[in-house]
Design a protein around this motif. Structure first.
Motif, PDB file in Angstrom:
ATOM      1  N   ALA A  14      13.295 -34.951 -36.068  1.00 41.03           N
ATOM      2  CA  ALA A  14      14.515 -34.814 -35.273  1.00 41.03           C
ATOM      3  C   ALA A  14      15.610 -35.747 -35.747  1.00 41.03           C
ATOM      4  N   VAL A  15      15.255 -36.945 -36.219  1.00 40.94           N
ATOM      5  CA  VAL A  15      16.297 -37.901 -36.564  1.00 40.94           C
ATOM      6  C   VAL A  15      16.497 -38.056 -38.071  1.00 40.94           C
ATOM      7  N   SER A  16      15.596 -37.492 -38.882  1.00 36.59           N
ATOM      8  CA  SER A  16      15.726 -37.651 -40.319  1.00 36.59           C
ATOM      9  C   SER A  16      16.950 -36.927 -40.842  1.00 36.59           C
ATOM     10  N   GLU A  17      17.678 -37.563 -41.751  1.00 35.22           N
ATOM     11  CA  GLU A  17      18.853 -36.957 -42.329  1.00 35.22           C
ATOM     12  C   GLU A  17      18.806 -36.980 -43.845  1.00 35.22           C
ATOM     13  N   GLY A  18      18.787 -38.170 -44.443  1.00 32.17           N
ATOM     14  CA  GLY A  18      18.968 -38.223 -45.878  1.00 32.17           C
ATOM     15  C   GLY A  18      17.970 -39.114 -46.581  1.00 32.17           C
ATOM     16  N   CYS A  19      17.694 -38.768 -47.839  1.00 32.16           N
ATOM     17  CA  CYS A  19      16.869 -39.589 -48.705  1.00 32.16           C
ATOM     18  C   CYS A  19      17.321 -39.328 -50.136  1.00 32.16           C
ATOM     19  N   MET A  36      15.510 -44.498 -48.193  1.00 31.04           N
ATOM     20  CA  MET A  36      15.178 -43.748 -46.984  1.00 31.04           C
ATOM     21  C   MET A  36      16.281 -43.939 -45.964  1.00 31.04           C
ATOM     22  N   GLU A  37      17.067 -42.894 -45.754  1.00 34.81           N
ATOM     23  CA  GLU A  37      18.135 -42.945 -44.758  1.00 34.81           C
ATOM     24  C   GLU A  37      17.632 -42.299 -43.472  1.00 34.81           C
ATOM     25  N   TYR A 307      22.993 -43.038 -35.741  1.00 32.10           N
ATOM     26  CA  TYR A 307      23.538 -43.150 -37.081  1.00 32.10           C
ATOM     27  C   TYR A 307      22.449 -43.274 -38.143  1.00 32.10           C
ATOM     28  N   ASP A 308      22.676 -42.560 -39.268  1.00 26.32           N
ATOM     29  CA  ASP A 308      21.850 -42.804 -40.449  1.00 26.32           C
ATOM     30  C   ASP A 308      22.174 -44.159 -41.046  1.00 26.32           C
TER      31      ASP A 308
END
Length: 367
Positions: A14-19, A36-37, A307-308
């Motif tokens: 649900a909260v993962s955005e970028g890597c 790991m963002e 926020y990421d």
């Protein structure tokens, strides 16, 4: 026995955005870099990071299937063949985000919101839930070739569409692939560019590199069109860095992909690392170019919780089975050499990645 992701996968997806993934070549083998963002856990906890753990898992561990996503009730258990070290998160510590095993096989999961997985197979093929795939790969295989063969012939990766991962896998034999599931079909890409980020699909990012071909390493020479003006000859280059003009600088997946590709390629072209140590320095420098501070990447109030920011970064050395990690709070690299570890078969040990130490060393007494 380890029941995987009963709660934490839903939270992390649900909260993962970028890597960001890339590799750097050295005479002693590749250095695999990863940032790991991630966001916090809820709008009321924007400054609270996901609790990440460095895990040490012994061979012969039994991994149970899970029912975190619809369709995953048909996934299967398996017994791990290889010991591994990596980073896992979530309330139950069971979502493995990345790892390297004793054979030097490296795997990491990245968000891919366009993913659509396979349908469960009721005969013959082993069903693996999407959020168990990283664990399955690093505990079961020693090479990219073995992973590719298993996914093509022996495994169905299942899960409800709308839950989002793709994977980067690298081995000590200088092989690297990207694994994606598009419209229910397996796509395995030979990752010759050695970069991966997030959405859209991998082939988009390859095509997008063609939009930045003006970027180069040469000093600008405009003598063919220059004019003698009241301030002197114009145009002419009078400061450094213009060769990178127009290179993307935002934190989007497409921009991070382009930036990492061109920076690492030009650096390796002009000042190629002569040792593993130099490769680690270059990989660290590249990770710094995509580091995201807290509070600067906007989140969608309708979908995202917070926020990421770059919660942690890692380096993996497949040729030596070494794992390096650092956190947002503590930017000092810490290293685990798998060849020197004692693994307890069938057991996993968890250590908090970040204990609140900022890693700053007071050296006043040495001056």
């Amino acid at each position: 026995m380890k029941s995987l992701c009963a709660v934490s996968c839903a939270v992390l997806v649900a909260v993962s955005e970028g890597c960001t993934y890339f590799t750097v070549d050295t005479p002693q083998g590749e250095v695999v870099g990863r940032s790991m963002e991630f966001g916090g856990l809820s709008p009321k906890e924007k400054d609270e990071p996901v609790p990440w753990y460095v895990i040490k898992t012994g061979k012969n561990s039994i991994f149970e299937h899970n029912e975190v996503a619809k369709q995953c009730e048909l996934s299967h258990d398996w017994k791990g063949k290889y010991s591994h070290v990596g980073i896992a998160g979530g309330p139950d510590k069971q979502q493995l985000n990345e790892a390297i095993n004793t054979e030097g096989l490296s795997v990491q999961s990245h968000t891919l919101r366009l993913s659509q997985y396979q349908k469960p197979n009721t005969t013959g093929t082993k069903n693996i839930c999407f959020n168990n795939l990283a664990t399955y790969i690093v505990s079961s295989f020693a090479s990219v070739a073995e992973v590719s063969a298993a996914l093509k012939n022996d495994v169905s990766v299942i899960g409800e569409s709308g839950t989002f991962f793709h994977w980067a896998v690298t081995d000590k034999y200088h092989q690297a692939i990207v694994i994606e599931y598009v419209n229910g079909q397996l796509n395995i890409h030979n990752n010759t560019v050695r970069v991966m980020t997030n959405d859209p699909h991998f082939d988009f990012h390859l095509q997008n590199l063609n939009q930045y071909v003006w970027i180069g390493t040469s000093w600008s020479n405009q003598t063919a069109i220059s004019v003698d003006s009241e301030i002197g000859v114009v145009p002419k280059q009078i400061s450094h860095g213009i060769n990178l003009g127009g290179i993307p600088g935002d934190a989007s997946p497409a921009s991070r992909f382009v930036k990492l590709f061109y920076l690492k390629q030009y650096s390796q072209l002009n000042v190629a690392p002569k040792s593993l140590s130099e490769g680690i320095v270059l990989a660290t420098s590249l990770l710094n170019t995509v580091f995201i501070p807290k509070g600067v990447v906007a989140f969608n109030p309708g979908n995202d919780d917070s926020y990421d920011f770059t919660e942690y970064s890692t380096l993996k050395i497949p040729s030596k089975a070494q794992f390096y990690f650092k956190s947002y709070q503590n930017n000092q690299w810490r290293m685990v050499d798998l060849n020197k570890l004692t693994f307890e078969p069938g057991k996993t040990k968890y250590t908090l990645l970040d204990n609140g130490d900022d890693g700053i060393k007071d050296v006043t007494g040495s001056h």
